[in-house]
Motif scaffolding. Sequence first.
Motif, PDB file in Angstrom:
ATOM      1  N   ALA A   1       0.823  -1.206   0.000  1.00 15.34           N
ATOM      2  CA  ALA A   1       0.000   0.000   0.000  1.00 15.34           C
ATOM      3  C   ALA A   1       0.853   1.250   0.000  1.00 15.34           C
ATOM      4  O   ALA A   1       0.551   2.240  -0.677  1.00 15.34           O
ATOM      5  CB  ALA A   1      -0.936  -0.008   1.211  1.00 15.34           C
ATOM      6  N   ARG A   2       1.964   1.240   0.768  1.00 14.92           N
ATOM      7  CA  ARG A   2       2.838   2.416   0.790  1.00 14.92           C
ATOM      8  C   ARG A   2       3.509   2.637  -0.559  1.00 14.92           C
ATOM      9  O   ARG A   2       3.589   3.763  -1.052  1.00 14.92           O
ATOM     10  CB  ARG A   2       3.898   2.253   1.888  1.00 14.92           C
ATOM     11  N   MET A   3       3.991   1.572  -1.174  1.00 13.01           N
ATOM     12  CA  MET A   3       4.717   1.717  -2.440  1.00 13.01           C
ATOM     13  C   MET A   3       3.777   2.081  -3.579  1.00 13.01           C
ATOM     14  O   MET A   3       4.140   2.826  -4.483  1.00 13.01           O
ATOM     15  CB  MET A   3       5.475   0.419  -2.759  1.00 13.01           C
TER      16      MET A   3
ATOM     17  N   PRO B   1       8.344   3.638  -9.275  1.00 18.21           N
ATOM     18  CA  PRO B   1       8.030   4.145  -7.928  1.00 18.21           C
ATOM     19  C   PRO B   1       8.535   3.181  -6.862  1.00 18.21           C
ATOM     20  O   PRO B   1       8.420   1.973  -6.987  1.00 18.21           O
ATOM     21  CB  PRO B   1       6.495   4.220  -7.933  1.00 18.21           C
ATOM     22  N   GLY B   2       9.093   3.724  -5.817  1.00 20.53           N
ATOM     23  CA  GLY B   2       9.635   2.889  -4.754  1.00 20.53           C
ATOM     24  C   GLY B   2      11.097   2.544  -4.944  1.00 20.53           C
ATOM     25  O   GLY B   2      11.733   2.039  -4.017  1.00 20.53           O
ATOM     26  N   GLY B   3      11.640   2.794  -6.140  1.00 21.13           N
ATOM     27  CA  GLY B   3      13.064   2.575  -6.358  1.00 21.13           C
ATOM     28  C   GLY B   3      13.375   1.288  -7.098  1.00 21.13           C
ATOM     29  O   GLY B   3      12.801   0.226  -6.807  1.00 21.13           O
TER      30      GLY B   3
ATOM     31  N   LEU C   1      15.192  -4.908  -7.589  1.00 18.44           N
ATOM     32  CA  LEU C   1      16.298  -5.840  -7.829  1.00 18.44           C
ATOM     33  C   LEU C   1      16.601  -6.654  -6.566  1.00 18.44           C
ATOM     34  O   LEU C   1      16.963  -7.835  -6.656  1.00 18.44           O
ATOM     35  CB  LEU C   1      17.540  -5.063  -8.285  1.00 18.44           C
ATOM     36  N   ASP C   2      16.456  -6.029  -5.394  1.00 16.28           N
ATOM     37  CA  ASP C   2      16.634  -6.787  -4.147  1.00 16.28           C
ATOM     38  C   ASP C   2      15.662  -7.958  -4.084  1.00 16.28           C
ATOM     39  O   ASP C   2      16.016  -9.082  -3.696  1.00 16.28           O
ATOM     40  CB  ASP C   2      16.413  -5.871  -2.938  1.00 16.28           C
TER      41      ASP C   2
ATOM     42  N   LEU D   1       4.746  -2.020 -10.039  1.00 19.57           N
ATOM     43  CA  LEU D   1       5.580  -0.816  -9.986  1.00 19.57           C
ATOM     44  C   LEU D   1       6.306  -0.582 -11.311  1.00 19.57           C
ATOM     45  O   LEU D   1       6.418   0.556 -11.782  1.00 19.57           O
ATOM     46  CB  LEU D   1       6.587  -0.938  -8.843  1.00 19.57           C
ATOM     47  N   ILE D   2       6.805  -1.644 -11.910  1.00 19.14           N
ATOM     48  CA  ILE D   2       7.482  -1.500 -13.205  1.00 19.14           C
ATOM     49  C   ILE D   2       6.486  -1.041 -14.271  1.00 19.14           C
ATOM     50  O   ILE D   2       6.796  -0.189 -15.115  1.00 19.14           O
ATOM     51  CB  ILE D   2       8.142  -2.830 -13.610  1.00 19.14           C
ATOM     52  N   GLY D   3       5.266  -1.575 -14.229  1.00 16.99           N
ATOM     53  CA  GLY D   3       4.242  -1.124 -15.170  1.00 16.99           C
ATOM     54  C   GLY D   3       3.888   0.334 -14.975  1.00 16.99           C
ATOM     55  O   GLY D   3       3.595   1.051 -15.938  1.00 16.99           O
TER      56      GLY D   3
END
Length: 471
Positions: free
Chosen positions: A303-305, A352-354, A359-360, A432-434
């Motif tokens: 939810a935060r990301m 978003p979110g980095g 990758l991690d 996020l990638i989308g």
Amino acid sequence: MHRRLLVVLVPLAVLLVAALGVPLSITVAEREMQETYVNRLNDVGRFASLAETALSTGRTEALQQELTRYHELYGIPVALIDTSGAVLLGPADAYQKAARAEAALPRIVTAALAGARSEPSWEWAPWDDSALVVAEPVGRDSEVVGAVVTISDLSRTRELILVRWARLAGLGLLPLLALTAVAWPVSAWVLRPVRKLDAATSRISEGDLTIRADAEAGPIELRRLARSFNTMMDAVENAAQRQRAFVSDASHQLRNPLTSLRLAVESLAPHLRPEGDGQQVYDVAVDELKAMQRMLNSLQASARMESLRTASPVDLDEVLATRVDRWRALTATAGQTLAVDVPPGLRLLEPPGGLGSILDELISNALRLSDAQAVEVTAGAGVGAVVTVAVRDDGQGIDVPERAQALQRFWRSPRHQNVSGTGLGLAICADLIGAAGGELRLEEGLPRPDGSGHGLAAVVVLPVAPAPTPA
């Protein structure tokens, strides 16, 4: 109202000018050629009448002088020929020279000597260089004794046609320019809100739900459309915010009771009897409580990301510089190897979110879930304006039918049911990638050491970011 009328009338006027201009130009050319043909027809008719009288009386000197004078005055060779085609009267040299260049001459002369008047030989197009050949029989029917033939150069007539065409084009161009001068600002006034609405929808498709259309410019219909669009986006943004708030609040509110429940269950450990089945039930309960805590933590993190929906440019070198050493330490602890092959200078849009967090997650999956011996991170420029970052391993992999399901929330492979996890990691990464305009694909990875197949490759495709502007 007058602007809307102009929007309709201006294109119609332009089409009308275009529709009338070409037929009008063609009519002008045809009329000029017809006038020239009628004039030559009158001339040869008069010469044929004079020739018939001169041949019957034997007095040809006056006709010879008139034919010569006609050629000198107008530059048009005119000759009286007999039935064999030989020149009887007129400027023979000029006639023969002009006759050699006209392929239609024998046909027209043959028709005239047969007592018929042939069709004109000219072409009205200004770019054609043929002459106008007109022949009139001398005598009638079976008494034809010759023919009067003129060969007229039409270059002056064609030049006149071109001049008139140029005048018509100029006259047609003036209203067209006037119409364009009116249509240009009107069309810009109409299309400017459309362009702004298109830009707004493009930003929204990238995940920015705060963008709104300009509802104060343009025709009233577009303003009404923009207001309806903004109302719809307000509802969508509010729904998305309520959904994220519900997930975050529910996760947060459930965490404390769940923690208390876990503490209560763990407090039962001293009271268990070794000879019963209580210990096994106790272990299952503790494991399930831990899994529920991990699930709540993942939902709250998701939810935060997801509230961060704006992509930003980043250098891939900078992202890897903060991550590679930690990845190497993790793989060394697990007895695995890590290879990183990334060319310098790659710049892309960071989700978003980095990108580092994504990758991690991919490295963690390769280490925890695949039983891999080797993990490889590569990057490069893909087809089009994209950068491709791939995390490959030589572990168990995922079957092809399961790869699409692996990007869905809460899905877990049957082989990983006893491994800690929530089934949300890849799904959140894909979302996020989308949001950054990219794509996450699962493909075939590195070959396994035993030769039994291949591992898994998580391929991140992100748009190229423009180079930073020098300060």
